[in-house]
Write a protein that holds these residues in place. Sequence first.
Motif, PDB file in Angstrom:
ATOM      1  N   LEU A  98      51.492 -15.432   1.796  1.00  0.00           N
ATOM      2  CA  LEU A  98      52.391 -14.799   2.766  1.00  0.00           C
ATOM      3  C   LEU A  98      52.440 -15.598   4.064  1.00  0.00           C
ATOM      4  O   LEU A  98      53.497 -15.737   4.697  1.00  0.00           O
ATOM      5  CB  LEU A  98      51.934 -13.371   3.056  1.00  0.00           C
ATOM      6  CG  LEU A  98      52.227 -12.314   1.990  1.00  0.00           C
ATOM      7  CD1 LEU A  98      51.544 -10.997   2.355  1.00  0.00           C
ATOM      8  CD2 LEU A  98      53.728 -12.095   1.835  1.00  0.00           C
ATOM      9  N   ILE A 140      60.152 -15.972   3.516  1.00  0.00           N
ATOM     10  CA  ILE A 140      60.119 -14.530   3.229  1.00  0.00           C
ATOM     11  C   ILE A 140      61.042 -13.805   4.188  1.00  0.00           C
ATOM     12  O   ILE A 140      61.767 -12.875   3.805  1.00  0.00           O
ATOM     13  CB  ILE A 140      58.674 -13.998   3.311  1.00  0.00           C
ATOM     14  CG1 ILE A 140      57.818 -14.577   2.182  1.00  0.00           C
ATOM     15  CG2 ILE A 140      58.655 -12.474   3.238  1.00  0.00           C
ATOM     16  CD1 ILE A 140      56.343 -14.227   2.277  1.00  0.00           C
ATOM     17  N   ARG A 157      59.891 -13.766  -2.415  1.00  0.00           N
ATOM     18  CA  ARG A 157      59.277 -12.436  -2.487  1.00  0.00           C
ATOM     19  C   ARG A 157      57.898 -12.575  -3.116  1.00  0.00           C
ATOM     20  O   ARG A 157      57.719 -13.317  -4.085  1.00  0.00           O
ATOM     21  CB  ARG A 157      60.121 -11.470  -3.329  1.00  0.00           C
ATOM     22  CG  ARG A 157      61.516 -11.223  -2.778  1.00  0.00           C
ATOM     23  CD  ARG A 157      62.299 -10.322  -3.718  1.00  0.00           C
ATOM     24  NE  ARG A 157      61.761  -8.977  -3.727  1.00  0.00           N
ATOM     25  CZ  ARG A 157      61.864  -8.138  -4.754  1.00  0.00           C
ATOM     26  NH1 ARG A 157      62.459  -8.521  -5.878  1.00  0.00           N
ATOM     27  NH2 ARG A 157      61.369  -6.920  -4.675  1.00  0.00           N
ATOM     28  N   THR A 215      54.661  -7.114   1.969  1.00  0.00           N
ATOM     29  CA  THR A 215      55.484  -7.587   3.088  1.00  0.00           C
ATOM     30  C   THR A 215      54.586  -7.932   4.264  1.00  0.00           C
ATOM     31  O   THR A 215      53.458  -7.435   4.355  1.00  0.00           O
ATOM     32  CB  THR A 215      56.476  -6.494   3.523  1.00  0.00           C
ATOM     33  OG1 THR A 215      55.747  -5.308   3.892  1.00  0.00           O
ATOM     34  CG2 THR A 215      57.428  -6.158   2.390  1.00  0.00           C
TER      35      THR A 215
END
Length: 258
Positions: A107, A114, A120, A253
């Motif tokens: 991430l 992203i 994703r 997320t």
Amino acid sequence: MARRKPQEEQDNHDRWLVSYADFITLLFAFFVVMYALSSVNEGKYRILSNSMISAFRNVPVNSAGQTPMILPPSAPVVPKPNLASKAQEVAKQQQREKMRNVAKEILEVMAPLIEQGKVRVLETSRGVSIEINDSILFSPGQALLQPPLVKAMQSIAEVLVAADFPIIIEGHTDNIPIKNTQFPSNWELSAVRATTVLRLFADAGVAAERLTAIGYADTRPVEPNVLADGRARNRRVTIQIESDIPEKGTEITPAGRN
């Protein structure tokens, strides 16, 4: 006439024989009783014993009249804890934590893409899945990585080098047929694109035995191929970091983003 003196009674010296005879009689009777008590009818005793066992212990008595063996009641069996299951659960928990750490690192390195919706990161029943839109990886109908994305893919490879999970790289296309001199169909295109990413990971130091490349063509769409947006969503490369921990897929997320 002169009276005669009464004759003095003569002492009986054999009177002890009467007492002795009584004693012998009693002693004889005592031994007779003792013998009678010691000579129990074995057959009657066995029948009585079997009847008592059958009545109070509910134990079947066989026809031969043999006395069954009565065992003392056994202690209740307490199941032992399954140490293997506990160890396996601990191993799964540790693997889950390592998988989430890998997801957090990915991430961080892919945060800009992203934010643009081009990448994703999902946590699924198979592990961690990284879906990358092919529009930023490849030119249409090509399988060469575009230079701006090479560095980003190398950053992912650096994260994966430190992990020990198997990695499956999947190539996917939409349902529009392709036919040229290089790729006769979407099968070849999807397979070569997956292999291209695999070679980049291998060159970056990811162990070859951990890597697998698969081409799915248009057989596994995530959106209907009716509209252009759906087809663009289906054209992707998925990097699957394998895990055997069954969990429901949940999208990951960045912090503070809904």
